[in-house]
Design a protein around this motif. Structure first.
Motif, short mmCIF file in Angstrom:
data_model
loop_
_atom_site.label_atom_id
_atom_site.label_comp_id
_atom_site.label_asym_id
_atom_site.label_seq_id
_atom_site.Cartn_x
_atom_site.Cartn_y
_atom_site.Cartn_z
N ASP A 125 0.85 -1.18 0.00
CA ASP A 125 0.00 0.00 0.00
C ASP A 125 0.89 1.24 0.00
OD1 ASP A 125 -2.05 1.80 0.24
OD2 ASP A 125 -2.48 1.37 2.35
N GLY A 126 0.98 1.90 -1.16
CA GLY A 126 1.79 3.11 -1.25
C GLY A 126 3.21 2.89 -1.71
N GLY A 127 3.48 1.81 -2.40
CA GLY A 127 4.83 1.54 -2.89
C GLY A 127 4.91 0.14 -3.48
N THR A 128 6.13 -0.34 -3.67
CA THR A 128 6.35 -1.68 -4.21
C THR A 128 7.06 -2.54 -3.17
OG1 THR A 128 8.54 -1.23 -5.12
CG2 THR A 128 6.64 -0.63 -6.49
N PHE A 129 7.08 -3.84 -3.42
CA PHE A 129 7.74 -4.74 -2.48
C PHE A 129 9.27 -4.64 -2.56
CE2 PHE A 129 3.60 -6.86 -2.01
CZ PHE A 129 3.58 -6.94 -0.63
N GLY A 130 9.76 -3.98 -3.59
CA GLY A 130 11.18 -3.69 -3.61
C GLY A 130 11.59 -2.73 -2.50
N GLN A 131 10.61 -2.01 -1.93
CA GLN A 131 10.86 -1.07 -0.83
C GLN A 131 10.54 -1.70 0.53
OE1 GLN A 131 8.04 1.58 -3.14
NE2 GLN A 131 9.31 3.15 -2.22
N VAL A 132 10.15 -2.97 0.56
CA VAL A 132 9.75 -3.64 1.80
C VAL A 132 10.84 -4.64 2.18
CG1 VAL A 132 7.99 -5.04 2.93
CG2 VAL A 132 7.32 -3.36 1.20
N PRO A 133 11.67 -4.32 3.18
CA PRO A 133 12.77 -5.23 3.52
C PRO A 133 12.30 -6.40 4.39
CG PRO A 133 12.86 -3.25 4.89
CD PRO A 133 11.72 -3.06 3.94
N ASP A 134 12.99 -7.52 4.23
CA ASP A 134 12.83 -8.71 5.07
C ASP A 134 11.40 -9.24 5.07
OD1 ASP A 134 15.48 -8.21 5.65
OD2 ASP A 134 15.09 -7.36 7.63
N LEU A 135 10.77 -9.30 3.90
CA LEU A 135 9.42 -9.82 3.80
C LEU A 135 9.41 -11.33 4.00
CD1 LEU A 135 6.40 -9.15 3.02
CD2 LEU A 135 7.06 -9.79 0.68
N TYR A 136 8.49 -11.81 4.83
CA TYR A 136 8.38 -13.25 5.05
C TYR A 136 6.95 -13.63 5.36
CZ TYR A 136 7.93 -12.44 10.09
OH TYR A 136 7.48 -12.03 11.32
N ILE A 137 6.66 -14.92 5.26
CA ILE A 137 5.40 -15.47 5.74
C ILE A 137 5.73 -16.67 6.62
CG2 ILE A 137 5.08 -16.94 3.69
CD1 ILE A 137 2.06 -16.46 3.97
N GLU A 138 5.11 -16.75 7.78
CA GLU A 138 5.37 -17.85 8.71
C GLU A 138 4.06 -18.44 9.19
OE1 GLU A 138 8.20 -19.08 12.47
OE2 GLU A 138 7.75 -16.95 12.15
N VAL A 139 4.00 -19.77 9.24
CA VAL A 139 2.83 -20.51 9.71
C VAL A 139 3.18 -21.14 11.05
CG1 VAL A 139 1.20 -22.37 9.19
CG2 VAL A 139 2.16 -20.99 7.32
N THR A 140 2.38 -20.86 12.07
CA THR A 140 2.62 -21.44 13.38
C THR A 140 1.32 -22.07 13.89
OG1 THR A 140 2.08 -19.37 14.53
CG2 THR A 140 4.39 -19.76 13.98
N ASP A 141 1.46 -23.03 14.78
CA ASP A 141 0.32 -23.63 15.46
C ASP A 141 -0.25 -22.59 16.41
OD1 ASP A 141 -1.16 -25.07 17.59
OD2 ASP A 141 -0.53 -26.86 16.48
N ALA A 142 -1.54 -22.27 16.25
CA ALA A 142 -2.14 -21.19 17.05
C ALA A 142 -2.16 -21.53 18.53
CB ALA A 142 -3.55 -20.90 16.55
N ALA A 143 -2.21 -22.81 18.88
CA ALA A 143 -2.30 -23.20 20.28
C ALA A 143 -0.94 -23.21 20.96
CB ALA A 143 -2.96 -24.57 20.41
N THR A 144 0.08 -23.72 20.27
CA THR A 144 1.39 -23.91 20.90
C THR A 144 2.41 -22.86 20.50
OG1 THR A 144 2.23 -25.34 19.13
CG2 THR A 144 0.97 -26.39 20.90
N GLY A 145 2.17 -22.15 19.38
CA GLY A 145 3.15 -21.19 18.88
C GLY A 145 4.28 -21.84 18.12
N ARG A 146 4.26 -23.16 17.94
CA ARG A 146 5.34 -23.85 17.25
C ARG A 146 5.27 -23.55 15.75
NH1 ARG A 146 6.18 -28.63 14.50
NH2 ARG A 146 8.25 -29.59 14.81
N SER A 147 6.43 -23.24 15.17
CA SER A 147 6.50 -22.92 13.76
C SER A 147 6.34 -24.18 12.92
CB SER A 147 7.84 -22.25 13.43
OG SER A 147 7.91 -21.95 12.05
N ALA A 148 5.45 -24.10 11.91
CA ALA A 148 5.23 -25.23 11.00
C ALA A 148 5.85 -24.98 9.63
CB ALA A 148 3.73 -25.49 10.84
N ALA A 149 5.98 -23.72 9.23
CA ALA A 149 6.55 -23.39 7.92
C ALA A 149 6.92 -21.92 7.91
CB ALA A 149 5.56 -23.69 6.80
N ARG A 150 7.98 -21.60 7.16
CA ARG A 150 8.37 -20.20 6.99
C ARG A 150 9.01 -20.05 5.61
NH1 ARG A 150 10.52 -15.53 10.53
NH2 ARG A 150 11.79 -14.35 9.06
N PHE A 151 8.64 -18.95 4.94
CA PHE A 151 9.20 -18.64 3.64
C PHE A 151 9.60 -17.18 3.62
CE2 PHE A 151 8.14 -17.38 -0.93
CZ PHE A 151 9.40 -17.74 -1.42
#
Length: 441
Positions: A103-129
């Protein structure tokens, strides 16, 4: 998979069929545009209807399987979160696409972009990209959940779009509301041929004559059934208030009539229940959304759960508190509604929040305030991190300026003096001049 291990583009991994938290994150800083998480639920590669699109303007799927939880900022990082309950996904949904839009620019201006999936109950990470190499993209398909042999997997995708959220959404079958453009003047066209008989001319009075047999009366055909209303397209527009741009005119956003819903939702950064758990998920925390009002005729008052002063929409003060929520969920949260059909009756409205019980300050609160006009783009802003022992926060000041309501982001934490109530504290700060007595709810 450990939280420090990032997947490579195109790889996949099994995920538990349970409630998962999907976190879009990036590093904030000067010149960094905002970003938004969204999800599309797909059957045979397309959405079944526009309701299968979950994002900031449509925060919950009808099935309850996906909801948008909102943003928070901490330690120079911003996260926007979706909650996905795979056990509640309808059987004909094959994939859930997880996207990000700038919103208001490009992702070339957004540093360290990631997506992470965690178990909502335990907080344990299941996947990260960690998405690498963005340049001119304004939207990204970062990952997706898909069914495989009775279970679910997550795939790291990393497909960019230069056409923004609108281009990504329309690719999957969403009907997007485009801005209205003024119509060009058209040349006069010949009148279309009549398809219905013209109404008869009124009969002229004539002298009495010998009677004639009356013509047979033919019953008019039954009226045609009205056409089914066309589905309303999805609105992608929104306004974000910041310190640099803290105010907006409701009239310029189209919000001149109907209802204006003010929603507050929140998260907790640290809690005894575990890192990342929600503050307000149990029954120990109670935040109250309130409003001080001053009407054009000089009457003043407060709308709040305390003392059951819930207000009214169809009579003064034309402001109503919808309920008292303790969860902080985006789909519900605390909601207060203003009747914009009575704009001329308002002088000013101050929306604020107090801690009724369950915490001594807002220090670990991450809150989002969103104003949803019935007509016009939503207006949102986020509260700054609280660094003082505050139990009351001024959120927004709505002022009548020449018949238009101006919304001003306040995000101002106040510290009551000893023995002084939060309500009296905010009254003094904004010069309302009311008399206060103890109240309960």
């Amino acid at each position: 998979m450990g939280a420090d291990m990032s997947m490579s583009k195109g790889s996949n991994t099994p995920v538990p069929t349970t409630a998962l938290r999907v976190q879009l994150g990036w590093r904030s800083g000067p010149g960094v545009p905002d970003a938004d998480a969204s999800a599309l639920l797909l059957a045979t590669g397309k959405v079944r209807s526009d309701g299968d699109f979950v994002f900031y303007n449509q925060p919950a799927h009808p099935s309850g399987a996906v909801r948008h939880e909102g943003k928070r900022t901490a330690g120079g990082h911003v996260t926007d979160t979706l909650v996905v309950d795979l056990a509640r996904v309808e059987g004909d949904i094959e994939r859930i696409v997880l996207a990000a839009s700038a919103d208001g620019g490009t992702f070339g201006q957004v540093p360290d972009l990631y997506i992470e999936v965690t178990d909502a109950a335990t907080g344990r990470s299941a996947a990260r990209f960690d998405s690498p190499g963005a340049t001119v993209e304004t939207a990204f398909l970062l990952g997706e959940f898909y069914r495989r042999q009775g279970g679910w997997k997550f795939r790291a995708v990393g497909q960019g779009y230069s056409s923004g959220l609108e281009g990504l959404a329309t690719d999957f079958g969403i009907t997007v509301d485009e801005p209205q453009r003024p119509a060009a003047p058209a040349a006069a066209a010949p009148a279309p041929p009549r398809t219905t008989p013209a109404p008869p001319r009124p009969a002229m009075a004539r002298p009495l004559a010998t009677p004639h047999a009356a013509p047979p009366v033919t019953a008019p055909p039954p009226p045609a059934a009205p056409p089914a209303p066309a589905p309303q397209p999805v609105r992608l527009s929104k306004v974000t208030l910041t310190k640099a741009a803290p105010s907006v005119s409701l009239a310029k956003q189209g919000g001149t009539s109907g209802a204006l819903r003010v929603n507050l939702n929140w998260q907790m950064r640290r809690h005894l229940g575990g890192r990342g758990s929600r503050w307000g998920g149990g029954q120990d925390l109670d935040l109250d959304l309130c409003a001080l009002y001053e009407l054009a005729d000089g009457r003043k008052g407060v709308v709040q759960a305390l003392g059951n002063a819930f207000g009214s929409l169809d009579r003064p003060p034309y402001v109503h508190l919808d309920g008292d929520d303790r969860t902080g969920a985006v789909a519900t949260g605390e909601n207060l509604t203003v009747n914009l059909d009575h704009t001329q009756d308002f002088r000013r409205i101050l929306v604020f929040v107090t801690i009724y019980e369950g915490a001594s300050s807002f220090a670990d609160l991450h809150a989002t305030v969103t104003l949803h006009p019935q007509h016009g783009a939503p207006i949102e802003f986020f509260l700054d991190e609280c660094t003082v022992p505050s139990t009351v926060c001024a959120l927004a000041l709505i002022t009548n300026t020449g018949g238009d309501l101006l919304v001003q982001r306040e995000a101002r934490y106040l510290v009551p003096q000893r023995g002084v109530s939060p309500q009296r504290t905010i009254d003094r700060a904004y010069g309302w001049g009311m008399n206060w007595t103890p109240g309960r709810k």
